[in-house]
Motif scaffolding. Structure first.
Motif, PDB file in Angstrom:
ATOM      1  N   VAL A  27       0.611  -1.245   0.040  1.00 22.16           N
ATOM      2  CA  VAL A  27      -0.161  -0.094   0.008  1.00 22.16           C
ATOM      3  C   VAL A  27       1.118   1.215  -0.049  1.00 22.16           C
ATOM      4  CG1 VAL A  27      -1.869   1.319   1.158  1.00 22.16           C
ATOM      5  CG2 VAL A  27      -1.826  -1.137   1.173  1.00 22.16           C
ATOM      6  N   ILE A  28       1.960   1.153   0.636  1.00 25.82           N
ATOM      7  CA  ILE A  28       2.837   2.250   0.811  1.00 25.82           C
ATOM      8  C   ILE A  28       3.308   2.456  -0.685  1.00 25.82           C
ATOM      9  CG2 ILE A  28       5.231   3.224   1.678  1.00 25.82           C
ATOM     10  CD1 ILE A  28       4.570   1.544   4.020  1.00 25.82           C
ATOM     11  N   ASN A  29       4.052   1.467  -1.344  1.00 27.29           N
ATOM     12  CA  ASN A  29       4.306   1.874  -2.612  1.00 27.29           C
ATOM     13  C   ASN A  29       3.349   2.276  -3.728  1.00 27.29           C
ATOM     14  OD1 ASN A  29       7.063   0.880  -2.070  1.00 27.29           O
ATOM     15  ND2 ASN A  29       6.364  -1.280  -2.685  1.00 27.29           N
ATOM     16  N   ALA A  30       1.962   1.660  -3.562  1.00 23.69           N
ATOM     17  CA  ALA A  30       0.812   2.197  -4.310  1.00 23.69           C
ATOM     18  C   ALA A  30       0.637   3.570  -4.410  1.00 23.69           C
ATOM     19  CB  ALA A  30      -0.229   1.327  -3.656  1.00 23.69           C
ATOM     20  N   VAL A  31       0.710   3.964  -2.967  1.00 22.36           N
ATOM     21  CA  VAL A  31       0.334   5.438  -2.891  1.00 22.36           C
ATOM     22  C   VAL A  31       1.345   6.245  -3.394  1.00 22.36           C
ATOM     23  CG1 VAL A  31      -0.186   7.341  -0.960  1.00 22.36           C
ATOM     24  CG2 VAL A  31      -1.051   5.047  -0.750  1.00 22.36           C
ATOM     25  N   SER A  58       3.091  10.073  -7.907  1.00 22.05           N
ATOM     26  CA  SER A  58       3.980  10.401  -8.907  1.00 22.05           C
ATOM     27  C   SER A  58       3.268  10.567 -10.209  1.00 22.05           C
ATOM     28  CB  SER A  58       5.065   9.389  -9.252  1.00 22.05           C
ATOM     29  OG  SER A  58       5.936   9.690  -9.152  1.00 22.05           O
ATOM     30  N   LEU A  59       2.252   9.852 -10.435  1.00 22.08           N
ATOM     31  CA  LEU A  59       1.354   9.653 -11.478  1.00 22.08           C
ATOM     32  C   LEU A  59       0.386  11.313 -11.557  1.00 22.08           C
ATOM     33  CD1 LEU A  59       0.330   6.073 -11.985  1.00 22.08           C
ATOM     34  CD2 LEU A  59       1.401   7.342 -13.646  1.00 22.08           C
ATOM     35  N   GLU A  60      -0.127  11.140 -10.437  1.00 24.37           N
ATOM     36  CA  GLU A  60      -0.915  12.451 -10.425  1.00 24.37           C
ATOM     37  C   GLU A  60      -0.090  13.768 -10.872  1.00 24.37           C
ATOM     38  OE1 GLU A  60      -4.259  11.919  -7.764  1.00 24.37           O
ATOM     39  OE2 GLU A  60      -4.866  10.422  -9.546  1.00 24.37           O
ATOM     40  N   LYS A  61       1.037  13.704 -10.236  1.00 22.05           N
ATOM     41  CA  LYS A  61       1.565  14.941 -10.423  1.00 22.05           C
ATOM     42  C   LYS A  61       1.973  15.151 -11.944  1.00 22.05           C
ATOM     43  CE  LYS A  61       4.316  15.921  -6.408  1.00 22.05           C
ATOM     44  NZ  LYS A  61       4.462  14.846  -5.302  1.00 22.05           N
ATOM     45  N   LEU A  62       1.938  14.120 -12.485  1.00 26.55           N
ATOM     46  CA  LEU A  62       2.076  14.408 -14.256  1.00 26.55           C
ATOM     47  C   LEU A  62       0.682  14.441 -14.922  1.00 26.55           C
ATOM     48  CD1 LEU A  62       4.563  11.388 -14.685  1.00 26.55           C
ATOM     49  CD2 LEU A  62       5.047  13.583 -14.562  1.00 26.55           C
ATOM     50  N   THR A  74      -4.768  10.557 -13.951  1.00 25.18           N
ATOM     51  CA  THR A  74      -5.947  10.288 -13.174  1.00 25.18           C
ATOM     52  C   THR A  74      -5.803   8.566 -12.533  1.00 25.18           C
ATOM     53  OG1 THR A  74      -7.326  11.781 -14.338  1.00 25.18           O
ATOM     54  CG2 THR A  74      -8.466  10.250 -12.651  1.00 25.18           C
ATOM     55  N   THR A  75      -5.559   8.525 -11.147  1.00 24.99           N
ATOM     56  CA  THR A  75      -5.560   7.343 -11.020  1.00 24.99           C
ATOM     57  C   THR A  75      -6.457   6.855  -9.764  1.00 24.99           C
ATOM     58  OG1 THR A  75      -4.002   7.868  -9.214  1.00 24.99           O
ATOM     59  CG2 THR A  75      -3.034   7.653 -11.068  1.00 24.99           C
ATOM     60  N   ARG A  76      -6.499   5.693  -9.427  1.00 22.20           N
ATOM     61  CA  ARG A  76      -7.338   5.135  -8.198  1.00 22.20           C
ATOM     62  C   ARG A  76      -6.411   4.069  -7.700  1.00 22.20           C
ATOM     63  NH1 ARG A  76      -9.735   9.100  -9.299  1.00 22.20           N
ATOM     64  NH2 ARG A  76     -11.683   9.397  -9.694  1.00 22.20           N
ATOM     65  N   VAL A  77      -6.391   4.204  -6.294  1.00 24.80           N
ATOM     66  CA  VAL A  77      -5.657   3.069  -5.695  1.00 24.80           C
ATOM     67  C   VAL A  77      -7.023   2.279  -5.127  1.00 24.80           C
ATOM     68  CG1 VAL A  77      -4.215   2.123  -3.840  1.00 24.80           C
ATOM     69  CG2 VAL A  77      -3.638   4.337  -4.961  1.00 24.80           C
ATOM     70  N   GLN A  78      -6.968   0.967  -5.395  1.00 28.02           N
ATOM     71  CA  GLN A  78      -7.835  -0.152  -4.584  1.00 28.02           C
ATOM     72  C   GLN A  78      -7.286  -1.171  -3.812  1.00 28.02           C
ATOM     73  OE1 GLN A  78     -10.911  -1.739  -7.051  1.00 28.02           O
ATOM     74  NE2 GLN A  78     -11.852   0.313  -7.245  1.00 28.02           N
ATOM     75  N   SER A  89      -7.054  -4.429  -1.260  1.00 29.01           N
ATOM     76  CA  SER A  89      -7.850  -5.604  -0.925  1.00 29.01           C
ATOM     77  C   SER A  89      -8.175  -5.671   0.752  1.00 29.01           C
ATOM     78  CB  SER A  89      -7.143  -6.776  -1.343  1.00 29.01           C
ATOM     79  OG  SER A  89      -5.831  -6.757  -0.508  1.00 29.01           O
ATOM     80  N   ILE A  90      -7.503  -5.236   1.246  1.00 28.04           N
ATOM     81  CA  ILE A  90      -8.010  -4.723   2.962  1.00 28.04           C
ATOM     82  C   ILE A  90      -8.368  -3.347   3.055  1.00 28.04           C
ATOM     83  CG2 ILE A  90      -6.871  -4.597   5.175  1.00 28.04           C
ATOM     84  CD1 ILE A  90      -4.691  -6.531   4.021  1.00 28.04           C
ATOM     85  N   GLU A  91      -9.637  -3.194   3.672  1.00 29.51           N
ATOM     86  CA  GLU A  91     -10.098  -2.030   3.701  1.00 29.51           C
ATOM     87  C   GLU A  91      -9.367  -0.903   4.458  1.00 29.51           C
ATOM     88  OE1 GLU A  91     -14.302  -1.303   4.355  1.00 29.51           O
ATOM     89  OE2 GLU A  91     -14.812  -2.929   3.084  1.00 29.51           O
ATOM     90  N   MET A  92      -9.107   0.220   3.943  1.00 25.20           N
ATOM     91  CA  MET A  92      -8.531   1.287   4.533  1.00 25.20           C
ATOM     92  C   MET A  92      -9.023   2.673   3.789  1.00 25.20           C
ATOM     93  SD  MET A  92      -4.571   0.793   3.885  1.00 25.20           S
ATOM     94  CE  MET A  92      -4.521  -0.919   4.148  1.00 25.20           C
ATOM     95  N   MET A  93     -10.259   2.897   4.019  1.00 20.14           N
ATOM     96  CA  MET A  93     -10.992   3.856   3.384  1.00 20.14           C
ATOM     97  C   MET A  93     -10.409   5.372   3.505  1.00 20.14           C
ATOM     98  SD  MET A  93     -13.857   2.323   2.275  1.00 20.14           S
ATOM     99  CE  MET A  93     -15.281   2.623   2.444  1.00 20.14           C
ATOM    100  N   GLN A  94      -9.594   5.673   4.259  1.00 16.47           N
ATOM    101  CA  GLN A  94      -9.205   7.023   4.249  1.00 16.47           C
ATOM    102  C   GLN A  94      -7.933   7.208   3.427  1.00 16.47           C
ATOM    103  OE1 GLN A  94     -10.016   5.506   7.275  1.00 16.47           O
ATOM    104  NE2 GLN A  94     -11.293   6.735   8.186  1.00 16.47           N
ATOM    105  N   VAL A  95      -7.369   5.880   2.976  1.00 14.22           N
ATOM    106  CA  VAL A  95      -5.974   5.829   2.121  1.00 14.22           C
ATOM    107  C   VAL A  95      -6.628   5.525   0.785  1.00 14.22           C
ATOM    108  CG1 VAL A  95      -3.852   4.736   1.912  1.00 14.22           C
ATOM    109  CG2 VAL A  95      -4.812   5.049   4.262  1.00 14.22           C
ATOM    110  N   ALA A  96      -7.353   4.682   0.565  1.00 13.20           N
ATOM    111  CA  ALA A  96      -7.870   4.238  -0.590  1.00 13.20           C
ATOM    112  C   ALA A  96      -9.056   3.770  -0.818  1.00 13.20           C
ATOM    113  CB  ALA A  96      -6.770   3.292  -1.306  1.00 13.20           C
ATOM    114  N   GLU A  97      -9.646   3.662  -2.118  1.00 15.59           N
ATOM    115  CA  GLU A  97     -11.035   2.816  -2.352  1.00 15.59           C
ATOM    116  C   GLU A  97     -10.603   1.210  -1.927  1.00 15.59           C
ATOM    117  OE1 GLU A  97     -12.192   2.759  -6.294  1.00 15.59           O
ATOM    118  OE2 GLU A  97     -12.546   5.109  -6.274  1.00 15.59           O
ATOM    119  N   PRO A  98     -11.964   0.658  -1.578  1.00 12.17           N
ATOM    120  CA  PRO A  98     -11.697  -0.856  -1.272  1.00 12.17           C
ATOM    121  C   PRO A  98     -11.837  -1.434  -2.904  1.00 12.17           C
ATOM    122  CG  PRO A  98     -13.816  -0.249  -0.665  1.00 12.17           C
ATOM    123  CD  PRO A  98     -13.080   1.221  -1.174  1.00 12.17           C
TER     124      PRO A  98
END
Ligand code: UDP
Length: 239
Positions: free
Chosen positions: A81-85, A90-94, A97-101, A103-112
């Motif tokens: 998850v750390i790597n994904a964020v 980096s992608l959004e700076k360019l 548009t991205t979404r991180v999803q 498999s373990i819910e952590m709604m404040q960080v990413a979508e499930p």
């Protein structure tokens, strides 16, 4: 070159984001990956990504050090998850548009992880980064990539490797005479016990007819070439 694939899965190991010692997250390295991924998006190819976590933590290593395997694996899943964020940033700076999803819910960080939603994002040309592995201990992110590839129906799974050009009969870093394969069947990989990825991942791809391309990520431009379907590295397909 004409686009060959409409939707691709890119498997990035944690190491792909690390510094030259294989540890942590190197912003320069991640930024280079992001630039290449952006180029792929501009070619109208839908991209989803599974990121590993080996640059931060590996469950098996932790358990060999005496830790409970399941706890150690959960730490590995959190590392992805750390790597994904980091990659998302980096992608959004360019401007991608991205979404991180996860498999373990952590709604404040990413979508499930929600399969239908992931597919919708891809259709809207958003890069979807799948984090948290499968959400289960005793699995790897290679298996996660195979699983998500089947679920969101990609045309190909692209396995980005460091320091090697594809699949060999032995480790080319140790054996200079190692034989390189341009083409292999899933069965050959399993029979010859080639260390490409774990057997669960290979079996999933075999059962769902997902071609795998193993290629070298060290060479700039290779992500784009792999996504365009250029002859690169080793292709694994067929019975
Ligand atoms: N992991 C897990 N279940 C999964 C995926 C990953 O338990 O479905 C854990 C496991 O401990 C693994 C770590 O997460 O060692 C990091 O993933 P992996 O080793 O696949 O990362 P990579 O080698 O691609 O960097």
């Amino acid at each position: 070159m004409e686009r060959k694939y409409k939707r691709v899965m890119l498997k990035l190991s944690g190491e792909a984001m690390a510094n030259k010692n294989g540890f942590g997250i190197d912003p320069e390295v991640v930024s280079r990956l992001a630039r290449e991924i952006k180029e792929v998006c501009e070619k109208n190819i839908q991209v989803c990504i599974v990121v590993g976590g080996g640059n931060i933590w590996r469950g098996l290593k932790g358990s060999q050090g005496g830790m409970d395997r399941v706890s150690a694996d959960y730490m590995g899943m959190l590392a992805t998850v750390i790597n994904a964020v980091a990659l998302q940033d980096s992608l959004e700076k360019l401007g991608v548009t991205t979404r991180v999803q996860t498999s373990i819910e952590m709604m404040q960080v990413a979508e499930p992880y929600i399969r239908r939603r992931a597919i919708r994002h891809l259709e809207k040309s958003r890069v979807v980064i799948f984090a948290g592995g499968t959400g289960n201990p005793y699995f790897t992110t290679d298996t996660t990539a195979a699983l998500r590839s089947a679920e969101v129906e990609v045309d190909v799974m692209l396995m980005a490797k460091k320091q090697v050009n594809g699949v060999y009969d032995s480790d080319p870093k140790i054996n200079p005479d190692a034989k390189f394969f341009t083409h292999l069947t899933y069965g050959e990989v399993l029979q010859k016990e080639l260390a490409v990825m774990d057997n669960t991942a290979i079996a999933l791809c075999m059962n769902n007819n997902i071609p795998i391309v193993v290629f070298n990520i060290d060479k700039p431009g290779n992500i784009v070439k792999a996504c365009l379907g250029e002859n690169l590295g080793t292709i694994i397909e067929g019975k």
